[in-house]
Design a protein around this motif. Structure first.
Motif, short mmCIF file in Angstrom:
data_model
loop_
_atom_site.label_atom_id
_atom_site.label_comp_id
_atom_site.label_asym_id
_atom_site.label_seq_id
_atom_site.Cartn_x
_atom_site.Cartn_y
_atom_site.Cartn_z
N SER A 1 -8.71 -1.60 -5.54
CA SER A 1 -9.06 -0.18 -5.44
C SER A 1 -9.88 0.28 -6.64
CB SER A 1 -7.78 0.67 -5.37
OG SER A 1 -7.06 0.38 -4.21
N LYS B 1 -13.92 -2.55 -7.08
CA LYS B 1 -14.36 -2.95 -5.73
C LYS B 1 -15.40 -4.08 -5.76
CE LYS B 1 -13.49 1.64 -3.82
NZ LYS B 1 -12.44 1.95 -4.72
N LYS C 1 0.83 -1.20 0.00
CA LYS C 1 0.00 0.00 0.00
C LYS C 1 0.87 1.25 0.00
CE LYS C 1 -3.94 -1.81 2.62
NZ LYS C 1 -4.63 -1.67 3.93
#
Length: 145
Positions: A113, A116, A31
């Protein structure tokens, strides 16, 4: 202490983790890594493709150092990275193939991301740190229905 000595302990530590623990650990690393620039690049591809998976991977194929293949439209793709982009590897700190879990998690994070509503599975097929000429990821997409 030299920083490279610290990373030897880091490698031994990740080697002791279970695959599930490594996935969780590297998700957090991934991330942070993709938020710098990579996520934005893929968001732009997503917008250019209007959210269409096939068009997205066709656009990804145009990125420098990246190749992609549509194996099964809307479902299965291969994404290739022609060189390892990990700075820890390039600076000589880490060379274990276990580090490739970070790349797998990066792809999962980026794709989740963007889509979804999809279940996504990413499998490492080949990697430079495993002795391959490139990194090859198999991406399988399923709807959440």
């Amino acid at each position: 202490m030299d920083l490279s000595d610290w990373f030897k302990g880091f490698e031994r530590g990740i080697n002791r983790l279970t695959p599930e623990q490594r996935a969780s650990f590297f998700l957090e690393c991934a991330k942070n890594c993709v938020k710098c620039e990579t996520l934005q690049i893929y968001q732009e591809l997503y917008e250019k493709a209007n959210g269409d998976l096939d068009a997205f991977f066709e656009e990804a194929d145009k990125l420098p150092g990246v190749r992609s293949e549509i194996i099964e439209k809307g479902t299965i793709y291969h994404l290739y990275f022609m060189e390892c982009s990990c700075m820890l590897y390039h600076q000589g700190y880490v060379s274990t193939p276990l580090l490739c879990e970070c790349s797998r998690q990066s792809i999962l994070y980026v794709l989740h991301s963007l889509w979804k509503d999809k279940r996504i599975r990413v499998t490492i097929c080949e990697s430079i740190l495993r002795g391959g000429q490139y990194c090859k990821m198999r991406i399988e997409i399923c709807s959440m229905e």
